[in-house]
Structures are given as structure tokens and as C-alpha cells.
Design a protein around this motif. Structure first.
Motif, mmCIF file in Angstrom:
data_model
loop_
_atom_site.group_PDB
_atom_site.id
_atom_site.type_symbol
_atom_site.label_atom_id
_atom_site.label_comp_id
_atom_site.label_asym_id
_atom_site.label_seq_id
_atom_site.Cartn_x
_atom_site.Cartn_y
_atom_site.Cartn_z
ATOM 1 N N SER A 130 0.847 -1.187 0.000
ATOM 2 C CA SER A 130 0.000 0.000 0.000
ATOM 3 C C SER A 130 0.883 1.237 0.000
ATOM 4 C CB SER A 130 -0.914 0.005 1.238
ATOM 5 O OG SER A 130 -0.133 0.056 2.430
ATOM 6 N N PHE B 292 0.850 5.402 1.366
ATOM 7 C CA PHE B 292 0.152 6.368 2.209
ATOM 8 C C PHE B 292 1.126 7.443 2.684
ATOM 9 C CE2 PHE B 292 1.587 2.708 4.606
ATOM 10 C CZ PHE B 292 2.253 3.254 5.692
ATOM 11 N N GLU C 286 -4.216 8.546 1.924
ATOM 12 C CA GLU C 286 -3.823 7.534 0.946
ATOM 13 C C GLU C 286 -2.940 8.146 -0.130
ATOM 14 O OE1 GLU C 286 -5.994 4.706 -2.408
ATOM 15 O OE2 GLU C 286 -7.128 5.403 -0.662
#
Length: 278
Positions: A223, A225, A247
Motif C-alpha cells: 500500500s 500512504f 492515501e
């Protein structure tokens, strides 16, 4: 030697190819037509080359000084401190560790960025899923007046119900045969505001999260972020007064082949983290 049409006839009338002419050293009756070299002209040429090299070195040094490589983080068009290239500065990032977390940062813009970057790693690790370790982490990095509020907020985020959804128990332990992975890797930092006693730093991170193992229902995923830290100078170190997370920015996924669960689990156990410095 040329075998073209410029030949001549010898005394027997045979065609003989033309020969390449070779200039011999000067002999009696043969005078070199080249003018003698001028000593004055050679000196002028050497001096000119030296002056050009000196000018190039001066220009390069001036360009290097104007690149914004100091501790203030540079400055953007809007007047805010900006990002610097992450070249080594030669300064030590921290004096030591407190409860396993780097501590003892200098009271500079660079020190504030280094603190925020290492705090992002601490808040993104597996320890946050265990109540006792979470309290130790938050107490270590937070300002004394903000510890209670920050701990309450993080306890709400990392609740037993959340652990259950992830697939780990209330203490953050993975089921037998599985490896729990939670890791934040800082990509860069941006100094938003800075004074001698306060700073705001955004840290762009790549994350890994999930359970590694052949029986995992939540495989490890990546991910992207950004965590923004509000910092204050307290008791000789930078401490956290508040955090927000958004994000991205998220790059386009590459064409890498996804590794198997066992390979991911082995990599997480073998490859340790780093102490980051701006």
C-alpha cells in the motif's frame, strides 16, 4: 599506395602505378615551408585554458551552494520549506535509542524530518497491534501533554475487533503456520513548517500488511500512504503532538511476479529495518 588512373610509363614503356609520396626530413636544398612556432602564442594558449578551467570550477561550486542542501529543507515558490535531495549530510541522525525507537535528534529542520521518518516506521509496525507494546511506542514518541489523547485514538484504531478482521488474536499474534506482516517503509519526507520549537513533517511511505502463509485468507499486500506529523521540541528531542494519514501518492503497479507466501514470510523474517535520517 593508389592503383587508380594516375600512373606513368617507365623507361621500358611499362605502365607503373603511381607511388605514395613520402616527405623526407630536411636535407641540403630542401627547406621546410612551415613557419616556426611562436613561444608567445603558446603561452597565451596555456593561460587561456587555465582561466577556462578556473571559471568552470567556480561556476560548479556556486551551483552546488544554491541547491538548497542545508538543514532548513530548502524553499519552494510559495515560501514554504521544501524537500532536499537525500544525499548524505555527514551528520549523525540520532544519539541513541529509547525503547527500541531512535531518539536524540538535533534541534534542526533535518532533525525534525529524521524524527518523523523513524516515528512513521514505529507506528507502522506489528507492535501497534499489541496493547502493551502500543502504549510503549506511543509514550516514547509523544509529547507529555498529548500522550493520553494519542493513546486513546490509537487504541480505538487498533481494537480487538480490528485484529480479528485481520486474522490475528487480541495480542497481535498470528495463527500457527502463518506470519503476521505490518511494515512501513519511508520513501521521502517533506517539511511543511518549521520553527525552533515546532515542526510539521509529511512522510510518504510504502507499506506491507497481511498474513504470510499457504493457508492465509489475507495475503500480504502493498500500500501507499502519507503520514503527517505535528512535532514539538520537548526535553531535548522532537515529540509528536498529532498525526494524520492519507492515501497515496500511489505509483502505477509494475510487472513483477508476485512471490509465494513462504517466500514473503522468509523475507520478512530475514530482512531487518533501518534507522532513517534526512
Amino acid at each position: 599506395m593508389s592503383y587508380g588512373g594516375d600512373g606513368y610509363d617507365d623507361e621500358r614503356g611499362r605502365g607503373v602505378p603511381s607511388q605514395t609520396r613520402t616527405r623526407l626530413p630536411e636535407q641540403d636544398g630542401f627547406t621546410d615551408r612551415r613557419p616556426a612556432a611562436s613561444p608567445g602564442r603558446s603561452v597565451v594558449t596555456i593561460v587561456g585554458i587555465v582561466l577556462i578551467l578556473i571559471a568552470a570550477i567556480v561556476f560548479a561550486n556556486r551551483a552546488d551552494d544554491s541547491s538548497g542542501g542545508g538543514n532548513n529543507g530548502g524553499s519552494g515558490d510559495d515560501g514554504r520549506p521544501g524537500a532536499n535531495p537525500t544525499a548524505p549530510s555527514g551528520e549523525q541522525p540520532v544519539d541513541g535509542f529509547t525503547n527500541g525507537i531512535p531518539s536524540g535528534y538535533p534541534q534542526t529542520a533535518q532533525g525534525a524530518e529524521s524524527a518523523a521518518t523513524n516515528y512513521a516506521v514505529a507506528l507502522g509496525g506489528e507492535g501497534m497491534f499489541n496493547a502493551q507494546q502500543r502504549e510503549l511506542i506511543v509514550t516514547t514518541i509523544s509529547a507529555s501533554d498529548n500522550t493520553a489523547d494519542l493513546l486513546q485514538a490509537f487504541n480505538a484504531d487498533y481494537s480487538p475487533a480490528f485484529n480479528e478482521r485481520v486474522g490475528i488474536d487480541a495480542d497481535g499474534n498470528a495463527p500457527d503456520g502463518l506470519t503476521f506482516v505490518s511494515r512501513a517503509t519511508p520513501i521521502g519526507s517533506y517539511l511543511t513548517t518549521y520553527t525552533d520549537t515546532t515542526a510539521e513533517v509529511a512522510v510518504w511511505c510504502s507499506g506491507l500488511f497481511g498474513l504470510a502463509g499457504s493457508e492465509s485468507l489475507t495475503p500480504v499486500r502493498s500500500s501507499w500512504f502519507t503520514i503527517t506529523f505535528s512535532l514539538v521540541w520537548e526535553d531535548g528531542d522532537w515529540k509528536v503532538t498529532g498525526t494524520t494519514q492519507t492515501e497515496g501518492p500511489t505509483p502505477v503497479p509494475g510487472d513483477n511476479r508476485a512471490s509465494g507466501a513462504d517466500e514473503i514470510a522468509e523475507a520478512v523474517e530475514e530482512y531487518g529495518g533501518f534507522t532513517y535520517a534526512r
